[in-house]
Write a protein that holds these residues in place. Structure first.
Motif, PDB file in Angstrom:
ATOM      1  N   ALA A  83       4.165 -10.068  -0.243  1.00  0.00           N
ATOM      2  CA  ALA A  83       5.316 -10.337   0.627  1.00  0.00           C
ATOM      3  C   ALA A  83       6.206 -11.417   0.024  1.00  0.00           C
ATOM      4  CB  ALA A  83       4.841 -10.756   2.018  1.00  0.00           C
ATOM      5  N   ASN A  84       5.638 -12.256  -0.835  1.00  0.00           N
ATOM      6  CA  ASN A  84       6.401 -13.344  -1.464  1.00  0.00           C
ATOM      7  C   ASN A  84       6.731 -13.083  -2.928  1.00  0.00           C
ATOM      8  OD1 ASN A  84       6.182 -14.848   0.942  1.00  0.00           O
ATOM      9  ND2 ASN A  84       4.169 -15.568   0.335  1.00  0.00           N
ATOM     10  N   THR A  85       6.039 -12.141  -3.555  1.00  0.00           N
ATOM     11  CA  THR A  85       6.257 -11.900  -4.987  1.00  0.00           C
ATOM     12  C   THR A  85       7.210 -10.749  -5.258  1.00  0.00           C
ATOM     13  OG1 THR A  85       4.392 -10.373  -5.215  1.00  0.00           O
ATOM     14  CG2 THR A  85       3.945 -12.748  -5.569  1.00  0.00           C
ATOM     15  N   GLY A  86       7.449  -9.915  -4.257  1.00  0.00           N
ATOM     16  CA  GLY A  86       8.345  -8.779  -4.446  1.00  0.00           C
ATOM     17  C   GLY A  86       7.652  -7.502  -4.869  1.00  0.00           C
ATOM     18  N   ALA A  87       6.332  -7.521  -5.025  1.00  0.00           N
ATOM     19  CA  ALA A  87       5.611  -6.289  -5.336  1.00  0.00           C
ATOM     20  C   ALA A  87       5.530  -5.445  -4.066  1.00  0.00           C
ATOM     21  CB  ALA A  87       4.211  -6.598  -5.871  1.00  0.00           C
ATOM     22  N   SER A  88       5.931  -4.202  -4.167  1.00  0.00           N
ATOM     23  CA  SER A  88       5.973  -3.313  -3.004  1.00  0.00           C
ATOM     24  C   SER A  88       4.640  -2.578  -2.830  1.00  0.00           C
ATOM     25  CB  SER A  88       7.089  -2.281  -3.192  1.00  0.00           C
ATOM     26  OG  SER A  88       6.750  -1.395  -4.259  1.00  0.00           O
ATOM     27  N   GLU A  89       4.514  -1.897  -1.696  1.00  0.00           N
ATOM     28  CA  GLU A  89       3.323  -1.072  -1.482  1.00  0.00           C
ATOM     29  C   GLU A  89       3.237   0.009  -2.558  1.00  0.00           C
ATOM     30  OE1 GLU A  89       2.341   0.350   2.432  1.00  0.00           O
ATOM     31  OE2 GLU A  89       3.188  -1.447   3.371  1.00  0.00           O
ATOM     32  N   GLU A  90       4.371   0.581  -2.939  1.00  0.00           N
ATOM     33  CA  GLU A  90       4.378   1.591  -4.006  1.00  0.00           C
ATOM     34  C   GLU A  90       3.906   0.977  -5.326  1.00  0.00           C
ATOM     35  OE1 GLU A  90       7.242   4.833  -6.257  1.00  0.00           O
ATOM     36  OE2 GLU A  90       8.065   3.665  -4.591  1.00  0.00           O
ATOM     37  N   ASP A  91       4.333  -0.251  -5.609  1.00  0.00           N
ATOM     38  CA  ASP A  91       3.856  -0.938  -6.813  1.00  0.00           C
ATOM     39  C   ASP A  91       2.335  -1.047  -6.790  1.00  0.00           C
ATOM     40  OD1 ASP A  91       6.462  -1.448  -7.824  1.00  0.00           O
ATOM     41  OD2 ASP A  91       6.544  -3.419  -6.841  1.00  0.00           O
ATOM     42  N   VAL A  92       1.792  -1.431  -5.645  1.00  0.00           N
ATOM     43  CA  VAL A  92       0.340  -1.603  -5.520  1.00  0.00           C
ATOM     44  C   VAL A  92      -0.365  -0.260  -5.686  1.00  0.00           C
ATOM     45  CG1 VAL A  92      -1.525  -2.315  -3.962  1.00  0.00           C
ATOM     46  CG2 VAL A  92       0.565  -3.698  -4.133  1.00  0.00           C
ATOM     47  N   GLN A  93       0.187   0.799  -5.122  1.00  0.00           N
ATOM     48  CA  GLN A  93      -0.392   2.135  -5.317  1.00  0.00           C
ATOM     49  C   GLN A  93      -0.451   2.474  -6.803  1.00  0.00           C
ATOM     50  OE1 GLN A  93       2.323   4.549  -3.105  1.00  0.00           O
ATOM     51  NE2 GLN A  93       1.339   4.150  -1.126  1.00  0.00           N
ATOM     52  N   GLN A  94       0.637   2.209  -7.505  1.00  0.00           N
ATOM     53  CA  GLN A  94       0.697   2.499  -8.943  1.00  0.00           C
ATOM     54  C   GLN A  94      -0.312   1.653  -9.719  1.00  0.00           C
ATOM     55  OE1 GLN A  94       2.464   4.930 -10.573  1.00  0.00           O
ATOM     56  NE2 GLN A  94       2.869   5.630  -8.486  1.00  0.00           N
ATOM     57  N   VAL A  95      -0.437   0.397  -9.338  1.00  0.00           N
ATOM     58  CA  VAL A  95      -1.394  -0.497  -9.998  1.00  0.00           C
ATOM     59  C   VAL A  95      -2.802   0.073  -9.892  1.00  0.00           C
ATOM     60  CG1 VAL A  95      -2.577  -2.728  -9.696  1.00  0.00           C
ATOM     61  CG2 VAL A  95      -0.084  -2.649  -9.831  1.00  0.00           C
ATOM     62  N   PHE A  96      -3.198   0.474  -8.705  1.00  0.00           N
ATOM     63  CA  PHE A  96      -4.567   0.929  -8.513  1.00  0.00           C
ATOM     64  C   PHE A  96      -4.791   2.323  -9.096  1.00  0.00           C
ATOM     65  CE2 PHE A  96      -4.820  -2.300  -4.854  1.00  0.00           C
ATOM     66  CZ  PHE A  96      -5.216  -3.295  -5.729  1.00  0.00           C
ATOM     67  N   GLN A  97      -3.748   3.130  -9.226  1.00  0.00           N
ATOM     68  CA  GLN A  97      -3.884   4.389  -9.953  1.00  0.00           C
ATOM     69  C   GLN A  97      -4.165   4.101 -11.435  1.00  0.00           C
ATOM     70  OE1 GLN A  97      -0.862   7.390  -9.220  1.00  0.00           O
ATOM     71  NE2 GLN A  97      -0.751   6.775  -7.073  1.00  0.00           N
ATOM     72  N   HIS A  98      -3.491   3.110 -11.958  1.00  0.00           N
ATOM     73  CA  HIS A  98      -3.719   2.698 -13.346  1.00  0.00           C
ATOM     74  C   HIS A  98      -5.156   2.200 -13.510  1.00  0.00           C
ATOM     75  CE1 HIS A  98      -0.851   2.548 -16.646  1.00  0.00           C
ATOM     76  NE2 HIS A  98      -1.537   1.540 -17.158  1.00  0.00           N
ATOM     77  N   VAL A  99      -5.609   1.418 -12.551  1.00  0.00           N
ATOM     78  CA  VAL A  99      -6.991   0.925 -12.581  1.00  0.00           C
ATOM     79  C   VAL A  99      -7.958   2.105 -12.571  1.00  0.00           C
ATOM     80  CG1 VAL A  99      -8.753  -0.337 -11.268  1.00  0.00           C
ATOM     81  CG2 VAL A  99      -6.474  -1.329 -11.576  1.00  0.00           C
ATOM     82  N   ALA A 100      -7.683   3.109 -11.762  1.00  0.00           N
ATOM     83  CA  ALA A 100      -8.579   4.269 -11.681  1.00  0.00           C
ATOM     84  C   ALA A 100      -8.752   4.923 -13.048  1.00  0.00           C
ATOM     85  CB  ALA A 100      -8.041   5.285 -10.667  1.00  0.00           C
ATOM     86  N   ILE A 101      -7.664   5.073 -13.765  1.00  0.00           N
ATOM     87  CA  ILE A 101      -7.720   5.739 -15.069  1.00  0.00           C
ATOM     88  C   ILE A 101      -8.391   4.863 -16.119  1.00  0.00           C
ATOM     89  CG2 ILE A 101      -6.320   6.696 -16.956  1.00  0.00           C
ATOM     90  CD1 ILE A 101      -6.474   8.415 -14.318  1.00  0.00           C
ATOM     91  N   TYR A 102      -8.066   3.587 -16.151  1.00  0.00           N
ATOM     92  CA  TYR A 102      -8.525   2.726 -17.239  1.00  0.00           C
ATOM     93  C   TYR A 102      -9.760   1.885 -16.926  1.00  0.00           C
ATOM     94  CZ  TYR A 102      -4.425   4.177 -19.745  1.00  0.00           C
ATOM     95  OH  TYR A 102      -3.495   4.942 -20.392  1.00  0.00           O
ATOM     96  N   ALA A 103     -10.122   1.758 -15.658  1.00  0.00           N
ATOM     97  CA  ALA A 103     -11.272   0.917 -15.318  1.00  0.00           C
ATOM     98  C   ALA A 103     -12.265   1.612 -14.391  1.00  0.00           C
ATOM     99  CB  ALA A 103     -10.810  -0.390 -14.680  1.00  0.00           C
ATOM    100  N   GLY A 104     -11.886   2.739 -13.818  1.00  0.00           N
ATOM    101  CA  GLY A 104     -12.822   3.494 -13.001  1.00  0.00           C
ATOM    102  C   GLY A 104     -12.356   3.733 -11.579  1.00  0.00           C
ATOM    103  N   VAL A 105     -12.609   4.946 -11.124  1.00  0.00           N
ATOM    104  CA  VAL A 105     -12.210   5.369  -9.783  1.00  0.00           C
ATOM    105  C   VAL A 105     -12.892   4.553  -8.691  1.00  0.00           C
ATOM    106  CG1 VAL A 105     -12.238   7.307  -8.148  1.00  0.00           C
ATOM    107  CG2 VAL A 105     -11.496   7.658 -10.518  1.00  0.00           C
ATOM    108  N   PRO A 106     -14.195   4.263  -8.776  1.00  0.00           N
ATOM    109  CA  PRO A 106     -14.813   3.492  -7.688  1.00  0.00           C
ATOM    110  C   PRO A 106     -14.156   2.121  -7.476  1.00  0.00           C
ATOM    111  CG  PRO A 106     -16.519   4.557  -8.986  1.00  0.00           C
ATOM    112  CD  PRO A 106     -15.220   4.738  -9.734  1.00  0.00           C
ATOM    113  N   LYS A 107     -13.818   1.431  -8.551  1.00  0.00           N
ATOM    114  CA  LYS A 107     -13.156   0.126  -8.398  1.00  0.00           C
ATOM    115  C   LYS A 107     -11.785   0.293  -7.772  1.00  0.00           C
ATOM    116  CE  LYS A 107     -15.604  -2.236 -12.067  1.00  0.00           C
ATOM    117  NZ  LYS A 107     -15.559  -2.789 -13.409  1.00  0.00           N
ATOM    118  N   ALA A 108     -11.038   1.268  -8.247  1.00  0.00           N
ATOM    119  CA  ALA A 108      -9.706   1.507  -7.690  1.00  0.00           C
ATOM    120  C   ALA A 108      -9.792   1.952  -6.239  1.00  0.00           C
ATOM    121  CB  ALA A 108      -8.965   2.544  -8.529  1.00  0.00           C
ATOM    122  N   ASN A 109     -10.759   2.778  -5.921  1.00  0.00           N
ATOM    123  CA  ASN A 109     -10.936   3.260  -4.557  1.00  0.00           C
ATOM    124  C   ASN A 109     -11.210   2.098  -3.605  1.00  0.00           C
ATOM    125  OD1 ASN A 109     -11.211   5.401  -2.597  1.00  0.00           O
ATOM    126  ND2 ASN A 109     -13.406   5.017  -2.650  1.00  0.00           N
TER     127      ASN A 109
END
Length: 127
Positions: A83-109
């Motif tokens: 809310a203070n940094t300007g990262a949107s909910e869509e940004d966060v969705q994209q971040v965790f999709q990236h995590v799923a691919i590069y670090a694992g689905v369970p962590k991203a989930n």
């Protein structure tokens, strides 16, 4: 320029909010004071103080790293900080999709679950 501790405390308040920082400061003891000082100086007064990348980008990187390394306890705090940094909910969705691919689905989930709960609580607080 302010010293790293003072600058770090200012940035910490800007990103996490006064209420969070006030609670953390009230809970600080002589045992954890040196550690809290280190975090304030190094994380907030050095890393977060750099203008090499935006706070939005830094927020997204932080969430990705927390999820990828399985450090889930701090994810809700950093979701609230969006809310203070300007990262949107869509940004966060994209971040965790990236995590799923590069670090694992369970962590991203799990990170997505925490983000979903935290965003819902934030919306409820605003209602």
């Amino acid at each position: 320029m302010a010293d790293r501790y003072t600058q770090g405390m200012d940035i910490r308040r800007q990103v996490l909010g006064d209420a969070h920082v006030d609670r953390a400061e009230a809970d600080k003891t002589t045992f954890d004071k040196p550690f809290q000082d280190l975090i304030t100086e190094a994380a907030w007064g050095t890393v977060w103080a750099s203008d090499a990348i935006s706070r939005r980008e830094r927020s997204m990187l932080t969430l990705a790293l927390l999820a990828a390394t399985g450090n889930f306890d701090e994810i809700p705090m950093h979701i609230r900080a969006t809310a203070n940094t300007g990262a949107s909910e869509e940004d966060v969705q994209q971040v965790f999709q990236h995590v799923a691919i590069y670090a694992g689905v369970p962590k991203a989930n799990h990170a997505m679950k925490l983000a979903k709960e935290t965003f819902a609580a934030m919306k409820a607080d605003d209602a």
